[in-house]
Design an enzyme around this catalytic site. Structure first.
Site, PDB file in Angstrom:
ATOM      1  N   GLY A  43     -21.546  27.852 -33.262  1.00  0.00           N
ATOM      2  CA  GLY A  43     -22.440  27.491 -32.156  1.00  0.00           C
ATOM      3  C   GLY A  43     -23.840  28.052 -32.334  1.00  0.00           C
TER       4      GLY A  43
ATOM      5  N   ASP B 204      -9.054  27.336 -31.826  1.00  0.00           N
ATOM      6  CA  ASP B 204      -9.294  26.554 -30.609  1.00  0.00           C
ATOM      7  C   ASP B 204      -8.915  27.416 -29.400  1.00  0.00           C
ATOM      8  OD1 ASP B 204      -9.481  24.780 -28.556  1.00  0.00           O
ATOM      9  OD2 ASP B 204      -8.017  23.339 -29.354  1.00  0.00           O
TER      10      ASP B 204
ATOM     11  N   ALA C 192     -17.687  28.643 -25.957  1.00  0.00           N
ATOM     12  CA  ALA C 192     -17.480  28.217 -24.569  1.00  0.00           C
ATOM     13  C   ALA C 192     -17.552  26.708 -24.513  1.00  0.00           C
ATOM     14  CB  ALA C 192     -18.553  28.824 -23.663  1.00  0.00           C
TER      15      ALA C 192
ATOM     16  N   THR D 137     -19.612  24.352 -23.140  1.00  0.00           N
ATOM     17  CA  THR D 137     -20.978  24.529 -22.635  1.00  0.00           C
ATOM     18  C   THR D 137     -21.609  23.235 -22.099  1.00  0.00           C
ATOM     19  OG1 THR D 137     -21.818  24.235 -24.888  1.00  0.00           O
ATOM     20  CG2 THR D 137     -21.520  26.492 -24.136  1.00  0.00           C
TER      21      THR D 137
ATOM     22  N   THR E 288     -23.422  33.389 -18.341  1.00  0.00           N
ATOM     23  CA  THR E 288     -24.575  32.526 -18.093  1.00  0.00           C
ATOM     24  C   THR E 288     -25.292  32.817 -16.773  1.00  0.00           C
ATOM     25  OG1 THR E 288     -25.137  30.206 -17.665  1.00  0.00           O
ATOM     26  CG2 THR E 288     -22.906  30.849 -17.158  1.00  0.00           C
ATOM     27  N   ASP E 289     -26.577  32.457 -16.748  1.00  0.00           N
ATOM     28  CA  ASP E 289     -27.364  32.488 -15.505  1.00  0.00           C
ATOM     29  C   ASP E 289     -26.820  31.476 -14.484  1.00  0.00           C
ATOM     30  OD1 ASP E 289     -28.148  30.555 -17.426  1.00  0.00           O
ATOM     31  OD2 ASP E 289     -30.097  30.259 -16.484  1.00  0.00           O
TER      32      ASP E 289
ATOM     33  N   TYR F 255     -18.999  24.340 -14.337  1.00  0.00           N
ATOM     34  CA  TYR F 255     -19.317  25.208 -15.484  1.00  0.00           C
ATOM     35  C   TYR F 255     -19.555  26.649 -15.004  1.00  0.00           C
ATOM     36  CZ  TYR F 255     -22.297  27.263 -19.153  1.00  0.00           C
ATOM     37  OH  TYR F 255     -22.855  28.096 -20.101  1.00  0.00           O
TER      38      TYR F 255
ATOM     39  N   LYS G 261     -17.250  29.896 -15.783  1.00  0.00           N
ATOM     40  CA  LYS G 261     -17.812  31.056 -16.501  1.00  0.00           C
ATOM     41  C   LYS G 261     -17.659  32.320 -15.646  1.00  0.00           C
ATOM     42  CE  LYS G 261     -19.866  31.138 -19.949  1.00  0.00           C
ATOM     43  NZ  LYS G 261     -19.399  31.421 -21.339  1.00  0.00           N
TER      44      LYS G 261
ATOM     45  N   TRP H 166     -31.132  29.980 -21.009  1.00  0.00           N
ATOM     46  CA  TRP H 166     -31.988  29.070 -21.801  1.00  0.00           C
ATOM     47  C   TRP H 166     -32.089  29.516 -23.269  1.00  0.00           C
ATOM     48  CZ3 TRP H 166     -36.918  27.548 -18.478  1.00  0.00           C
ATOM     49  CH2 TRP H 166     -36.500  26.884 -17.326  1.00  0.00           C
TER      50      TRP H 166
HETATM   51  N1  LIG Z   1     -27.324  27.533 -24.489  1.00  0.00           N
HETATM   52  C1  LIG Z   1     -27.767  28.076 -23.376  1.00  0.00           C
HETATM   53  O1  LIG Z   1     -28.868  27.788 -22.930  1.00  0.00           O
HETATM   54  C2  LIG Z   1     -26.935  29.096 -22.663  1.00  0.00           C
HETATM   55  C3  LIG Z   1     -27.397  29.558 -21.436  1.00  0.00           C
HETATM   56  C4  LIG Z   1     -26.652  30.498 -20.751  1.00  0.00           C
HETATM   57  C5  LIG Z   1     -25.467  30.967 -21.295  1.00  0.00           C
HETATM   58  N2  LIG Z   1     -25.024  30.489 -22.483  1.00  0.00           N
HETATM   59  C6  LIG Z   1     -23.753  31.025 -22.995  1.00  0.00           C
HETATM   60  O2  LIG Z   1     -23.976  31.523 -24.292  1.00  0.00           O
HETATM   61  C7  LIG Z   1     -22.785  31.383 -25.086  1.00  0.00           C
HETATM   62  C8  LIG Z   1     -23.140  30.667 -26.377  1.00  0.00           C
HETATM   63  O3  LIG Z   1     -23.610  29.361 -26.092  1.00  0.00           O
HETATM   64  P1  LIG Z   1     -24.406  28.491 -27.161  1.00  0.00           P
HETATM   65  O4  LIG Z   1     -25.750  28.271 -26.631  1.00  0.00           O
HETATM   66  O5  LIG Z   1     -24.228  29.079 -28.521  1.00  0.00           O
HETATM   67  O6  LIG Z   1     -23.588  27.125 -27.026  1.00  0.00           O
HETATM   68  P2  LIG Z   1     -23.016  26.152 -28.153  1.00  0.00           P
HETATM   69  O7  LIG Z   1     -24.001  25.953 -29.235  1.00  0.00           O
HETATM   70  O8  LIG Z   1     -22.490  24.986 -27.380  1.00  0.00           O
HETATM   71  O9  LIG Z   1     -21.805  26.990 -28.760  1.00  0.00           O
HETATM   72  C9  LIG Z   1     -20.542  27.047 -28.174  1.00  0.00           C
HETATM   73  C10 LIG Z   1     -19.544  27.035 -29.301  1.00  0.00           C
HETATM   74  O10 LIG Z   1     -18.230  27.076 -28.709  1.00  0.00           O
HETATM   75  C11 LIG Z   1     -17.436  26.180 -29.436  1.00  0.00           C
HETATM   76  N3  LIG Z   1     -16.299  25.741 -28.636  1.00  0.00           N
HETATM   77  C12 LIG Z   1     -16.264  24.839 -27.639  1.00  0.00           C
HETATM   78  N4  LIG Z   1     -15.005  24.686 -27.210  1.00  0.00           N
HETATM   79  C13 LIG Z   1     -14.225  25.508 -27.968  1.00  0.00           C
HETATM   80  C14 LIG Z   1     -12.845  25.777 -28.024  1.00  0.00           C
HETATM   81  N5  LIG Z   1     -11.964  25.169 -27.213  1.00  0.00           N
HETATM   82  N6  LIG Z   1     -12.398  26.674 -28.928  1.00  0.00           N
HETATM   83  C15 LIG Z   1     -13.249  27.274 -29.776  1.00  0.00           C
HETATM   84  N7  LIG Z   1     -14.574  27.058 -29.789  1.00  0.00           N
HETATM   85  C16 LIG Z   1     -15.056  26.178 -28.883  1.00  0.00           C
HETATM   86  C17 LIG Z   1     -18.357  25.017 -29.773  1.00  0.00           C
HETATM   87  O11 LIG Z   1     -17.828  24.265 -30.832  1.00  0.00           O
HETATM   88  P3  LIG Z   1     -18.043  22.680 -30.886  1.00  0.00           P
HETATM   89  O12 LIG Z   1     -19.516  22.451 -30.746  1.00  0.00           O
HETATM   90  O13 LIG Z   1     -17.477  22.294 -32.193  1.00  0.00           O
HETATM   91  O14 LIG Z   1     -17.282  22.129 -29.723  1.00  0.00           O
HETATM   92  C18 LIG Z   1     -19.615  25.779 -30.155  1.00  0.00           C
HETATM   93  O15 LIG Z   1     -19.610  26.124 -31.508  1.00  0.00           O
HETATM   94  C19 LIG Z   1     -21.802  30.647 -24.194  1.00  0.00           C
HETATM   95  O16 LIG Z   1     -20.959  31.594 -23.571  1.00  0.00           O
HETATM   96  C20 LIG Z   1     -22.659  29.988 -23.143  1.00  0.00           C
HETATM   97  O17 LIG Z   1     -21.939  29.802 -21.939  1.00  0.00           O
HETATM   98  C21 LIG Z   1     -25.732  29.562 -23.186  1.00  0.00           C
END
Ligand SMILES: NC(=O)c1ccc[n+]([C@@H]2O[C@H](COP(=O)([O-])OP(=O)(O)OC[C@H]3O[C@@H](n4cnc5c(N)ncnc54)[C@H](OP(=O)(O)O)[C@@H]3O)[C@@H](O)[C@H]2O)c1
Length: 300
Positions: free
Chosen positions: A10, A35, A59, A61, A100-101, A124, A128, A149
């Site tokens: 991710g 998974d 997550a 997401t 997350t926020d 979501y 979370k 973000w």
């Molecule tokens: N991005 C933001 O702006 C943001 C904001 C606030 C909080 N967060 C938090 O930050 C963390 C990282 O998010 P990120 O931005 O890196 O998001 P991301 O790029 O969507 O990464 C999430 C990863 O989780 C994997 N995933 C999804 N379902 C899964 C499952 N059942 N088993 C194993 N892996 C799984 C996804 O794989 P696939 O893509 O192959 O499904 C992806 O590699 C998360 O906890 C998210 O809630 C993110």
């Protein structure tokens, strides 16, 4: 120190893998390798390993998909993190779990602290928050890190979508009445380094770059940085869109699909507790975005 990262494919997980590879004994699982919806697999694979720190950056997401796939959202984002914490307990390891926020309702108009009441307004956010509670209920010492973000080179996010649009179109719009703080995966990786020890800081901690902005200001700054870096763009000025219009249009997708889930209008996270614990303050979001663009766009 042995570290295992879940969600290694991710945006955040891949950045953590890169940043920590040379410093630690590191292993990672991407979605195909582990998974989180398969609890037997999670128990079997992680149970067979030894580690000091388990970082969960995986997550479900997709905020809109969580509304229609609630069971899946709660399994991956809420139930499994509690199991991860139990596995860590058995190994006397520390779980660092990202949240997350979006656990906040967005009604506040000052940065949210760790003491503020969570009140999610989407499936979501609810799922979370469930994950946070399950992790913290499993035992002391585990850490929940809320971020907002998130951007970085490993997977495109809002800022990349805006730059891409500005390369293609003269007219670009972004939401002007939704506030938070862009946060660079590189900075999160460095902020986290200080919390690997189980004795240091369990509970909830907010990580964000400093300052706040709207999506319009964020996009405008990104285009300004591109211009300064000599990256040619057709669009130069980002117009204002109202959040209310986003129930009809979706940001960054050319206005095709409507938003399903509600989003908090204000979700700035306070980093005061982080600063108190470490004696250091995160750098400003503008500096972080500029750093990202000069490092990863100038070369393209
Ligand atoms: N991005 C933001 O702006 C943001 C904001 C606030 C909080 N967060 C938090 O930050 C963390 C990282 O998010 P990120 O931005 O890196 O998001 P991301 O790029 O969507 O990464 C999430 C990863 O989780 C994997 N995933 C999804 N379902 C899964 C499952 N059942 N088993 C194993 N892996 C799984 C996804 O794989 P696939 O893509 O192959 O499904 C992806 O590699 C998360 O906890 C998210 O809630 C993110």
């Amino acid at each position: 120190m042995k570290i295992v990262i879940i969600g290694a494919g991710g945006r955040l997980g891949a950045a953590l893998m890169r940043e920590y590879r040379e410093k630690y004994d590191l292993a990672g699982f991407n979605h195909a390798q582990l998974d989180l919806a398969n609890l037997d697999d999670v128990r079997r694979k992680l149970g067979a390993m030894n580690f000091d720190v388990l970082i969960n950056a995986a997550a479900f997401t997709n905020v809109d998909a969580c509304e229609t796939e609630r069971d899946r959202a709660f399994r991956i984002n809420a139930e499994t993190p509690g199991i991860l914490a139990e596995i860590c307990n058995e190994k006397e390891a520390k779980l660092i779990h990202f949240s997350t926020d979006y656990v906040f309702d967005g009604e506040k108009r000052a940065p949210y602290t760790e003491e503020d009441q969570a009140n999610p307004i989407s499936a979501y956010g609810e799922s979370k928050l469930g994950g946070e509670k399950n992790v913290l209920a499993a035992g002391d010492g585990h850490l929940v890190v809320r971020v907002s973000w998130v951007f970085g080179p490993d997977r495109p996010s809002f800022v990349d979508a805006m730059i891409k649009r500005a390369q293609q179109d003269e007219k670009i719009d972004a939401i002007s009445d939704k506030f938070s703080t862009p946060t660079y995966t590189h900075d999160i990786a460095h902020m986290l380094l200080q919390f690997f020890d189980r004795e240091i800081a369990g509970g909830i901690l907010h990580f964000a770059n400093a300052g706040k902005c709207t999506w319009q200001e964020y996009a405008q700054w990104a285009l300004d940085c591109c211009r300064d870096a000599g990256i040619s763009l057709k669009g130069r000025t980002v117009g204002a869109l109202k959040l209310s219009e986003m129930t009809r249009l979706r940001q960054g997708s050319g206005g095709q699909a409507p938003w399903v889930a509600r989003r908090p209008v204000y979700s700035v996270l306070s980093s005061a507790k982080y600063t108190e614990l470490t004696g250091t303050a995160p750098r400003a979001w503008r500096e972080a975005v500029n750093d990202y663009i000069t490092r990863f766009y100038s070369k393209k």
